[in-house]
Design a protein around this motif. Structure first.
Motif, PDB file in Angstrom:
ATOM      1  N   ARG A  30      13.476  18.402 -14.186  1.00 27.04           N
ATOM      2  CA  ARG A  30      13.482  19.807 -14.617  1.00 27.04           C
ATOM      3  C   ARG A  30      14.018  19.928 -16.041  1.00 27.04           C
ATOM      4  O   ARG A  30      13.506  20.739 -16.840  1.00 27.04           O
ATOM      5  CB  ARG A  30      14.324  20.635 -13.657  1.00 27.04           C
ATOM      6  N   ASP A  31      15.007  19.121 -16.370  1.00 28.20           N
ATOM      7  CA  ASP A  31      15.555  19.149 -17.732  1.00 28.20           C
ATOM      8  C   ASP A  31      14.574  18.572 -18.745  1.00 28.20           C
ATOM      9  O   ASP A  31      14.555  19.003 -19.907  1.00 28.20           O
ATOM     10  CB  ASP A  31      16.867  18.358 -17.783  1.00 28.20           C
ATOM     11  N   ARG A  32      13.777  17.617 -18.305  1.00 32.52           N
ATOM     12  CA  ARG A  32      12.844  16.962 -19.232  1.00 32.52           C
ATOM     13  C   ARG A  32      11.591  17.783 -19.492  1.00 32.52           C
ATOM     14  O   ARG A  32      11.028  17.734 -20.603  1.00 32.52           O
ATOM     15  CB  ARG A  32      12.437  15.583 -18.682  1.00 32.52           C
ATOM     16  N   TYR A  33      11.122  18.504 -18.505  1.00 32.67           N
ATOM     17  CA  TYR A  33       9.793  19.105 -18.627  1.00 32.67           C
ATOM     18  C   TYR A  33       9.769  20.626 -18.477  1.00 32.67           C
ATOM     19  O   TYR A  33       8.700  21.230 -18.596  1.00 32.67           O
ATOM     20  CB  TYR A  33       8.854  18.489 -17.584  1.00 32.67           C
ATOM     21  N   PHE A  34      10.904  21.258 -18.229  1.00 32.64           N
ATOM     22  CA  PHE A  34      10.920  22.704 -18.025  1.00 32.64           C
ATOM     23  C   PHE A  34      11.932  23.367 -18.950  1.00 32.64           C
ATOM     24  O   PHE A  34      12.914  22.751 -19.370  1.00 32.64           O
ATOM     25  CB  PHE A  34      11.288  23.044 -16.571  1.00 32.64           C
ATOM     26  N   THR A  35      11.658  24.612 -19.240  1.00 27.75           N
ATOM     27  CA  THR A  35      12.633  25.439 -19.953  1.00 27.75           C
ATOM     28  C   THR A  35      12.938  26.654 -19.088  1.00 27.75           C
ATOM     29  O   THR A  35      12.072  27.155 -18.351  1.00 27.75           O
ATOM     30  CB  THR A  35      12.090  25.908 -21.312  1.00 27.75           C
ATOM     31  N   TRP A  36      14.163  27.112 -19.157  1.00 26.20           N
ATOM     32  CA  TRP A  36      14.572  28.262 -18.368  1.00 26.20           C
ATOM     33  C   TRP A  36      13.824  29.498 -18.827  1.00 26.20           C
ATOM     34  O   TRP A  36      13.753  29.803 -20.022  1.00 26.20           O
ATOM     35  CB  TRP A  36      16.079  28.456 -18.502  1.00 26.20           C
ATOM     36  N   ALA A  37      13.250  30.216 -17.868  1.00 29.25           N
ATOM     37  CA  ALA A  37      12.455  31.398 -18.201  1.00 29.25           C
ATOM     38  C   ALA A  37      13.313  32.646 -18.346  1.00 29.25           C
ATOM     39  O   ALA A  37      12.783  33.726 -18.646  1.00 29.25           O
ATOM     40  CB  ALA A  37      11.388  31.630 -17.135  1.00 29.25           C
ATOM     41  N   GLY A  38      14.615  32.516 -18.121  1.00 29.19           N
ATOM     42  CA  GLY A  38      15.521  33.616 -18.381  1.00 29.19           C
ATOM     43  C   GLY A  38      15.630  34.656 -17.297  1.00 29.19           C
ATOM     44  O   GLY A  38      16.213  35.712 -17.519  1.00 29.19           O
ATOM     45  N   ASP A  39      15.099  34.355 -16.120  1.00 23.05           N
ATOM     46  CA  ASP A  39      15.143  35.375 -15.076  1.00 23.05           C
ATOM     47  C   ASP A  39      15.171  34.735 -13.688  1.00 23.05           C
ATOM     48  O   ASP A  39      14.239  34.022 -13.309  1.00 23.05           O
ATOM     49  CB  ASP A  39      13.920  36.298 -15.177  1.00 23.05           C
TER      50      ASP A  39
ATOM     51  N   GLU B 181      16.508  32.270 -11.936  1.00 22.14           N
ATOM     52  CA  GLU B 181      16.300  30.836 -11.710  1.00 22.14           C
ATOM     53  C   GLU B 181      14.841  30.413 -11.846  1.00 22.14           C
ATOM     54  O   GLU B 181      14.361  29.525 -11.128  1.00 22.14           O
ATOM     55  CB  GLU B 181      16.830  30.436 -10.333  1.00 22.14           C
ATOM     56  N   LEU B 182      14.124  31.031 -12.737  1.00 20.03           N
ATOM     57  CA  LEU B 182      12.736  30.644 -12.992  1.00 20.03           C
ATOM     58  C   LEU B 182      12.675  29.658 -14.153  1.00 20.03           C
ATOM     59  O   LEU B 182      13.402  29.797 -15.141  1.00 20.03           O
ATOM     60  CB  LEU B 182      11.883  31.875 -13.308  1.00 20.03           C
ATOM     61  N   TYR B 183      11.763  28.680 -14.024  1.00 21.48           N
ATOM     62  CA  TYR B 183      11.596  27.661 -15.061  1.00 21.48           C
ATOM     63  C   TYR B 183      10.108  27.524 -15.380  1.00 21.48           C
ATOM     64  O   TYR B 183       9.256  27.545 -14.494  1.00 21.48           O
ATOM     65  CB  TYR B 183      12.157  26.316 -14.598  1.00 21.48           C
ATOM     66  N   ARG B 184       9.827  27.343 -16.691  1.00 16.50           N
ATOM     67  CA  ARG B 184       8.446  27.220 -17.154  1.00 16.50           C
ATOM     68  C   ARG B 184       8.196  25.797 -17.637  1.00 16.50           C
ATOM     69  O   ARG B 184       8.984  25.238 -18.406  1.00 16.50           O
ATOM     70  CB  ARG B 184       8.190  28.204 -18.296  1.00 16.50           C
ATOM     71  N   ILE B 185       7.081  25.207 -17.187  1.00 13.69           N
ATOM     72  CA  ILE B 185       6.751  23.850 -17.587  1.00 13.69           C
ATOM     73  C   ILE B 185       6.294  23.827 -19.039  1.00 13.69           C
ATOM     74  O   ILE B 185       5.751  24.832 -19.548  1.00 13.69           O
ATOM     75  CB  ILE B 185       5.672  23.250 -16.659  1.00 13.69           C
ATOM     76  N   ASN B 186       6.527  22.698 -19.727  1.00  9.82           N
ATOM     77  CA  ASN B 186       6.220  22.689 -21.163  1.00  9.82           C
ATOM     78  C   ASN B 186       4.713  22.668 -21.425  1.00  9.82           C
ATOM     79  O   ASN B 186       3.912  22.207 -20.608  1.00  9.82           O
ATOM     80  CB  ASN B 186       6.942  21.538 -21.882  1.00  9.82           C
ATOM     81  N   ASP B 187       4.338  23.175 -22.571  1.00  7.83           N
ATOM     82  CA  ASP B 187       2.926  23.377 -22.890  1.00  7.83           C
ATOM     83  C   ASP B 187       2.156  22.070 -23.013  1.00  7.83           C
ATOM     84  O   ASP B 187       0.975  22.007 -22.651  1.00  7.83           O
ATOM     85  CB  ASP B 187       2.794  24.177 -24.192  1.00  7.83           C
ATOM     86  N   ALA B 188       2.785  21.029 -23.525  1.00 11.00           N
ATOM     87  CA  ALA B 188       2.083  19.761 -23.716  1.00 11.00           C
ATOM     88  C   ALA B 188       1.611  19.193 -22.382  1.00 11.00           C
ATOM     89  O   ALA B 188       0.490  18.678 -22.265  1.00 11.00           O
ATOM     90  CB  ALA B 188       2.995  18.762 -24.426  1.00 11.00           C
ATOM     91  N   LEU B 189       2.455  19.290 -21.372  1.00  7.17           N
ATOM     92  CA  LEU B 189       2.080  18.782 -20.052  1.00  7.17           C
ATOM     93  C   LEU B 189       1.016  19.670 -19.414  1.00  7.17           C
ATOM     94  O   LEU B 189       0.061  19.179 -18.807  1.00  7.17           O
ATOM     95  CB  LEU B 189       3.316  18.724 -19.156  1.00  7.17           C
ATOM     96  N   ARG B 190       1.197  20.960 -19.568  1.00  6.68           N
ATOM     97  CA  ARG B 190       0.231  21.879 -18.973  1.00  6.68           C
ATOM     98  C   ARG B 190      -1.157  21.693 -19.580  1.00  6.68           C
ATOM     99  O   ARG B 190      -2.171  21.885 -18.890  1.00  6.68           O
ATOM    100  CB  ARG B 190       0.713  23.322 -19.179  1.00  6.68           C
ATOM    101  N   ALA B 191      -1.223  21.256 -20.820  1.00  5.82           N
ATOM    102  CA  ALA B 191      -2.514  21.075 -21.485  1.00  5.82           C
ATOM    103  C   ALA B 191      -3.336  19.944 -20.881  1.00  5.82           C
ATOM    104  O   ALA B 191      -4.551  19.888 -21.081  1.00  5.82           O
ATOM    105  CB  ALA B 191      -2.291  20.808 -22.975  1.00  5.82           C
TER     106      ALA B 191
END
Length: 427
Positions: free
Chosen positions: A150-159, A161-171
Motif C-alpha cells: 500500500r505504501d509503494r503503490y497507493f496514495t491516501w485519497a484523504g477521506d 481510509e481510502l487509497y488510490r493506486i498510482n497512475d503508472a500501474l493503472r496504465a
C-alpha cells in the motif's frame, strides 16, 4: 418476461430463485412499481442492467490467495527470459480491479518492467468496472499481515481510509465490461496467463463447459490458467492438467489429451492408486447437483476421496447409469430442482446407511442453495467425518468459512482440499 430465466441467460449464472426475487423486490421499491407482473412485463435493457448489478456478488480483496500471484509471476519471468517481448494477462471477472491490480503490483515487485506486460480485465458489472477504473480502495480491500504494498503503490485519497493506486500501474491495465460467454473476451487473440477464479462455481455443467472452451481458445498452448480451488476438477474434466504449484490452483492445457475425451477421474470410495483408470463421478457431483455450485462464495455461497479407514467405512456403492438407488434418485431430484424431495431421499438413505458420506454431502449442497449456511456446515462436517478427503466437501466448507469471516479455518480447509485433489490424480 420470465425474470429468472432472463437473468440466468444474461449472466450465465445458475441463480437461485430467492436471489432473483430479492433483487426484483428491491428494484420494484426503487421504481415505485407494486405489481410483480407489471414490473416483469415492462423490463427493458436499462432495468435488466440494474438487476444484474444486484445478483452479481463481487467479493474480493487485494492479494487474495497470494500463492496464485507468486506462481503467475514466476511463469511470466520465465516467459520473458525465454525471449517474449510482451506478456499478455487476462482477469475475468475482475470485480473491482483487486485481482488485476494485485498481479501488476506482484510483477513490479519482482522486477518485471511495466512495459513488459499488459493486463486486460473484464467484468459483467458496469459498476465494478467503474470502480476498478477509479482505482480507489477502502479498508476491506487491504487484508493480511503485510500491507507494505500500500505504501509503494497507493496514495491516501484523504477521506475515510481510502487509497488510490498510482497512475503508472493503472496504465498497464485495460478495463472493459463484458461476459465470459459472449462478445469479445479482452483485446488480445490469446493470453499467456488467464485468471478465472471463483466464477465457474456459479455455472451449471453445460455453461461451465462452454466457458472453459472459450478460455482455452484464448490461452496460448503453453499458457497458465489460474482457477479457484473448487473449480480445478471442472478444468481437469475439460482438457486441463494441474501444475505443481502448491495452493496456487494453476493449470495448463493438456496437450496429450487435445481432441480426446477428458481423462476419467477417481470413482467414489477409491484411492488414487486403485482408481487411476476408473470412471470418476465425484468431481462431477458438485456441478451436477447444484447446477451452479453451492451457495458458499457466490450466489450466497458455493462448491474424490479416499476414506481414512477404507476397510471399515460404510461406503455407498457406485451408482451406475439407470440405477434407481436412493442416492441416484436423490441426485436426479436435485438436478431437477426438487430440493425437498432430494432432501427426503437423502434422509431415507441415511436411515438405511447412516455412514453414507455422499448423502450428507448432498444435504450440505441443498442447505447451501437454500441459504442455510449453519445447516450446510453441519452436514458437510458429517460428510468429512466419514470421508476426511472428500475434495468437494472440503471446498464447500472452506468457502462457507471464508464467507463467515473465519479466514484461518478457510485457509486450513483449502490446504486440505489441495492435498486431497493432488492425491487423487492418476500417477
Amino acid at each position: 418476461m420470465n425474470v429468472l430465466s432472463t437473468l440466468r441467460r444474461l449472466t450465465g449464472m445458475n441463480l437461485a430463485r430467492g436471489t432473483v426475487e430479492q433483487a426484483v423486490q428491491r428494484r420494484m421499491r426503487a421504481t415505485g412499481e407494486t405489481v410483480r407482473k407489471a414490473y416483469a412485463d415492462a423490463l427493458d435493457e436499462a432495468e435488466l442492467r440494474e438487476l444484474v448489478e444486484l445478483v452479481v456478488v463481487p467479493e474480493s480483496w487485494l492479494f487474495r490467495d497470494p500463492q496464485a500471484f507468486a506462481a503467475a509471476v514466476g511463469f511470466v519471468r520465465q516467459r520473458l527470459a525465454d525471449g517474449a517481448k510482451l506478456v499478455r494477462i487476462l482477469s475475468v471477472p475482475c470485480a473491482g480491479g483487486e485481482e488485476p491490480y494485485s498481479m501488476a503490483m506482484a510483477l513490479c515487485d519482482s522486477g518485471v518492467s511495466p512495459q513488459s506486460f499488459v493486463i486486460d480485465a473484464i467484468d459483467i458489472s458496469a459498476a465494478c468496472i467503474a470502480r476498478a477504473e477509479a482505482g480507489v480502495f477502502g479498508r476491506n480491500a487491504f487484508r493480511g499481515q503485510d500491507l507494505s504494498f500500500r505504501d509503494r503503490y497507493f496514495t491516501w485519497a484523504g477521506d475515510d481510509e481510502l487509497y488510490r493506486i498510482n497512475d503508472a500501474l493503472r496504465a498497464r491495465i485495460r478495463f472493459g465490461q463484458g461476459s465470459i460467454l459472449e462478445g469479445a473476451l479482452g483485446t488480445a487473440r490469446q493470453y499467456d496467463v488467464i485468471f478465472c477464479r471463483n466464477l465457474l462455481i456459479y455455472f451449471d455443467e453445460p455453461t461451465t463447459a462452454a466457458a472453459i472452451a472459450r478460455l482455452s481458445e484464448h490461452l496460448t498452448g503453453e499458457g497458465m490458467m489460474l482457477a479457484g480451488y473448487a473449480e480445478v476438477p471442472s478444468f481437469v474434466r475439460h482438457g486441463f492438467s494441474p501444475m505443481p504449484h502448491r495452493q496456487a490452483f494453476a493449470l495448463r492445457k493438456d496437450i496429450m489429451r487435445s481432441g480426446a475425451p477428458a481423462r476419467p477421474a477417481l470413482a467414489q470410495g477409491q484411492s488414487a492408486a486403485a482408481g487411476a483408470a476408473a470412471p470418476k463421478r465425484q468431481a462431477a457431483n458438485h456441478a451436477r447437483l447444484t447446477g451452479a455450485p453451492p451457495a458458499a462464495a457466490g450466489i450466497g455461497s458455493r462448491p474424490p476421496h479416499a476414506s481414512r479407514h477404507p476397510a471399515s467405512a460404510a461406503t455407498p456403492p457406485l451408482v451406475a447409469a439407470g440405477d434407481e438407488s436412493l442416492l441416484a434418485h436423490a441426485r436426479k431430484l436435485a438436478d431437477a430442482g426438487q430440493p425437498l424431495e432430494a432432501d427426503s431421499a437423502c434422509r431415507e438413505l441415511l436411515a438405511q446407511q447412516p455412514e453414507s458420506a455422499e448423502a450428507y454431502f448432498i444435504l450440505g449442497l441443498l442447505a447451501e442453495t437454500a441459504g442455510k449456511p449453519a445447516d450446510a456446515e453441519a452436514q458437510l462436517k458429517r460428510c468429512l467425518y466419514l470421508k476426511p478427503d472428500h475434495y468437494e466437501a472440503l471446498c464447500h466448507l472452506a468457502l462457507l468459512q471464508e464467507q463467515g469471516g473465519n479466514s484461518s479455518a478457510a485457509a486450513t480447509l483449502k490446504a486440505r482440499a489441495a492435498r486431497a485433489f493432488q492425491r487423487q490424480q492418476p500417477q
